[in-house]
Design a protein around this motif. Structure first.
Motif, PDB file in Angstrom:
ATOM      1  N   ASP A   1     -14.131   3.270  -4.309  1.00 26.49           N
ATOM      2  CA  ASP A   1     -12.857   2.935  -3.676  1.00 26.49           C
ATOM      3  C   ASP A   1     -11.767   2.595  -4.689  1.00 26.49           C
ATOM      4  O   ASP A   1     -10.588   2.829  -4.431  1.00 26.49           O
ATOM      5  N   ASN A   2     -12.150   2.034  -5.829  1.00 20.25           N
ATOM      6  CA  ASN A   2     -11.172   1.709  -6.871  1.00 20.25           C
ATOM      7  C   ASN A   2     -11.205   2.708  -8.026  1.00 20.25           C
ATOM      8  O   ASN A   2     -10.664   2.435  -9.099  1.00 20.25           O
ATOM      9  N   GLY A   3     -11.845   3.847  -7.800  1.00 14.70           N
ATOM     10  CA  GLY A   3     -11.938   4.852  -8.850  1.00 14.70           C
ATOM     11  C   GLY A   3     -10.627   5.591  -9.065  1.00 14.70           C
ATOM     12  O   GLY A   3      -9.735   5.588  -8.201  1.00 14.70           O
TER      13      GLY A   3
ATOM     14  N   SER B   1      -6.193   8.169  -6.598  1.00 17.18           N
ATOM     15  CA  SER B   1      -7.165   7.129  -6.283  1.00 17.18           C
ATOM     16  C   SER B   1      -7.167   6.863  -4.784  1.00 17.18           C
ATOM     17  O   SER B   1      -6.129   6.997  -4.121  1.00 17.18           O
ATOM     18  N   PRO B   2      -8.309   6.455  -4.234  1.00 15.19           N
ATOM     19  CA  PRO B   2      -8.314   6.016  -2.839  1.00 15.19           C
ATOM     20  C   PRO B   2      -7.514   4.735  -2.623  1.00 15.19           C
ATOM     21  O   PRO B   2      -7.126   4.431  -1.495  1.00 15.19           O
ATOM     22  N   ASN B   3      -7.272   3.993  -3.698  1.00 14.55           N
ATOM     23  CA  ASN B   3      -6.585   2.707  -3.626  1.00 14.55           C
ATOM     24  C   ASN B   3      -5.236   2.797  -4.342  1.00 14.55           C
ATOM     25  O   ASN B   3      -5.187   2.980  -5.560  1.00 14.55           O
ATOM     26  N   PRO B   4      -4.118   2.647  -3.616  1.00 16.28           N
ATOM     27  CA  PRO B   4      -2.808   2.766  -4.273  1.00 16.28           C
ATOM     28  C   PRO B   4      -2.565   1.716  -5.336  1.00 16.28           C
ATOM     29  O   PRO B   4      -1.737   1.917  -6.234  1.00 16.28           O
ATOM     30  N   GLU B   5      -3.274   0.595  -5.254  1.00 13.51           N
ATOM     31  CA  GLU B   5      -3.083  -0.469  -6.234  1.00 13.51           C
ATOM     32  C   GLU B   5      -3.585  -0.076  -7.628  1.00 13.51           C
ATOM     33  O   GLU B   5      -3.263  -0.740  -8.619  1.00 13.51           O
TER      34      GLU B   5
END
Length: 404
Positions: free
Chosen positions: A229-231, A269-273
């Protein structure tokens, strides 16, 4: 051009010489052909500005390019594929290196891991369809000490597959580093990988026109399955269809580092952050609104390059003036611009816009479609980011075209 033929990414002459070198090694069990190869054929290798070597590509459209930027082959690996990552080296790290080539990206990752880790482990899965290209990785001088580790892993696999017959690499792979080498079609590799596995994916094919199958929507859907998820995925390209495919596959996208080129690459990334910088405004607009933002498609993950390229060309033609604004003269980027300095260009742009129910570049429809760009920020966050704006513009264009 089939995928099988695309295995010849490197220059045809050196491709044949490398194969001949290892054929001699197998037949004679003599190390001299390999040991002397670089000195004998160093004219086929290209010295880049940081002292590391690259190789010329095969001829494409009467043009030959190097596999890496002339600014520096190993520097490119660190700048484009390592620096954008946000690894937590207190935990185990897993990396997938697609089109691993000479092994530079993996070697840079290993160097960064050794420098920053304490008690953690590193797993690197290297994928390359061409034995000869991998073999070049053990023939070139190592630009950094960690490349010797990568060379050992490549050599072990080449011996296992009976391409090489001698184990000449003396470097030992550290116990906390696990390197797996896959010499096969990356599309087949990814389908056999486990879900939620990778902290990073390095995507480094030579070009989208040569290997569109490695930039397809379906390929990226496999990335979405196997990445954490944070990749973060890093690729050098700023191509609109590639970025569009990432979004359609469920990723957020951002601007990658600028190194050796005029434009930055792409991070996903799956996570915009996990992404710091937005794409340039005009890139967002073209991906969202123009037919250039039609992705490559590879249903079944088994189609030839020609099939994928031809199908995209057909899809672009069908979408133009129907669901997408024509990409001619970069029409969409003029939305909201009075274009007072070039009446001839303005007429061409507004003819294209009229076919999508947009009366002019400064009409209420034009401003409505690009309204989200008023909130544009170079620094991304969970709400203000390239993917969110692109998806919003796509929806607004559809409403205008449908008369809603």
């Amino acid at each position: 051009m089939s995928y099988k033929n695309n295995a010849r990414i490197i220059n045809d002459d050196i491709f044949d010489l490398v194969n001949e070198c290892f054929q001699q090694e197998r037949s004679s069990q003599n190390k001299e052909s390999r040991v002397n190869f670089f000195d004998t054929y160093n004219d086929f290798f290209v010295l880049t500005d940081d002292g590391s070597y690259s190789i010329n590509s095969k001829e494409i459209n009467n043009k030959v390019e190097t596999l890496h930027t002339s600014t520096g082959a190993i520097s490119e690996s660190f700048e484009k594929f390592i620096k954008p990552m946000k690894f937590d080296y207190s935990k185990d790290i897993a990396i997938l290196d697609i089109c691993a080539g000479l092994g530079y990206n993996s070697s840079a990752a290993i160097a960064d891991f050794i420098k920053n880790s304490t008690d953690s482990n590193l797993k690197v899965d290297m994928v390359e369809i061409s034995k000869a290209t991998f073999a070049c990785g053990i023939l070139v001088p190592s630009p950094i000490p960690e490349h010797d580790i990568t060379k050992k892993a490549i050599e072990d696999e080449l011996v296992k597959q009976n391409y090489a017959s001698l184990s000449l690499e003396e470097c030992e792979i550290p116990e906390n580093i696990d390197i797996n080498v896959f010499i096969e079609d990356a599309r087949q590799t990814v389908q056999n990988l486990e879900d939620n596995t990778y902290d990073a994916i390095f995507l480094d094919p030579f070009s989208q026109n040569m290997a569109p199958e490695l930039f397809s929507l379906e390929f990226f859907k496999e990335f979405r399955r196997i990445i954490k998820d944070n990749g973060i995925i890093a690729t050098y390209t700023s191509s609109a269809p590639v970025r569009a495919a990432f979004i359609e596959a469920g990723f957020y996208i951002g601007l990658g580092p600028i190194f050796g080129r005029k434009q930055g690459g792409t991070l996903a990334s799956p996570n915009p952050e996990m992404l710091d910088y937005s794409l340039p405004k005009n890139d967002e607009i073209r991906i969202a609104l123009s037919d250039v933002g039609i992705p490559f498609r590879d249903p079944g993950l088994n189609n030839s390059s020609d099939f994928i390229l031809d199908n995209r060309a057909t899809e672009r033609q069908q979408a133009r003036h129907n669901t997408k604004i024509s990409s001619a003269v970069k029409t969409p980027i003029f939305l909201g611009d009075a274009m007072e300095d070039d009446e001839k260009l303005k007429r061409r742009v507004e003819r294209n816009l009229a076919k999508m129910n947009i009366s002019s570049t400064t009409s209420k429809e034009a401003f409505y479609i690009i309204e989200c760009e008023n909130e544009y920020s170079e620094n991304q966050d969970s709400k203000n980011n390239s993917t969110t704006r692109i998806l919003d513009m796509k929806k607004r264009l559809k409403k205008v075209k449908d008369g809603n």
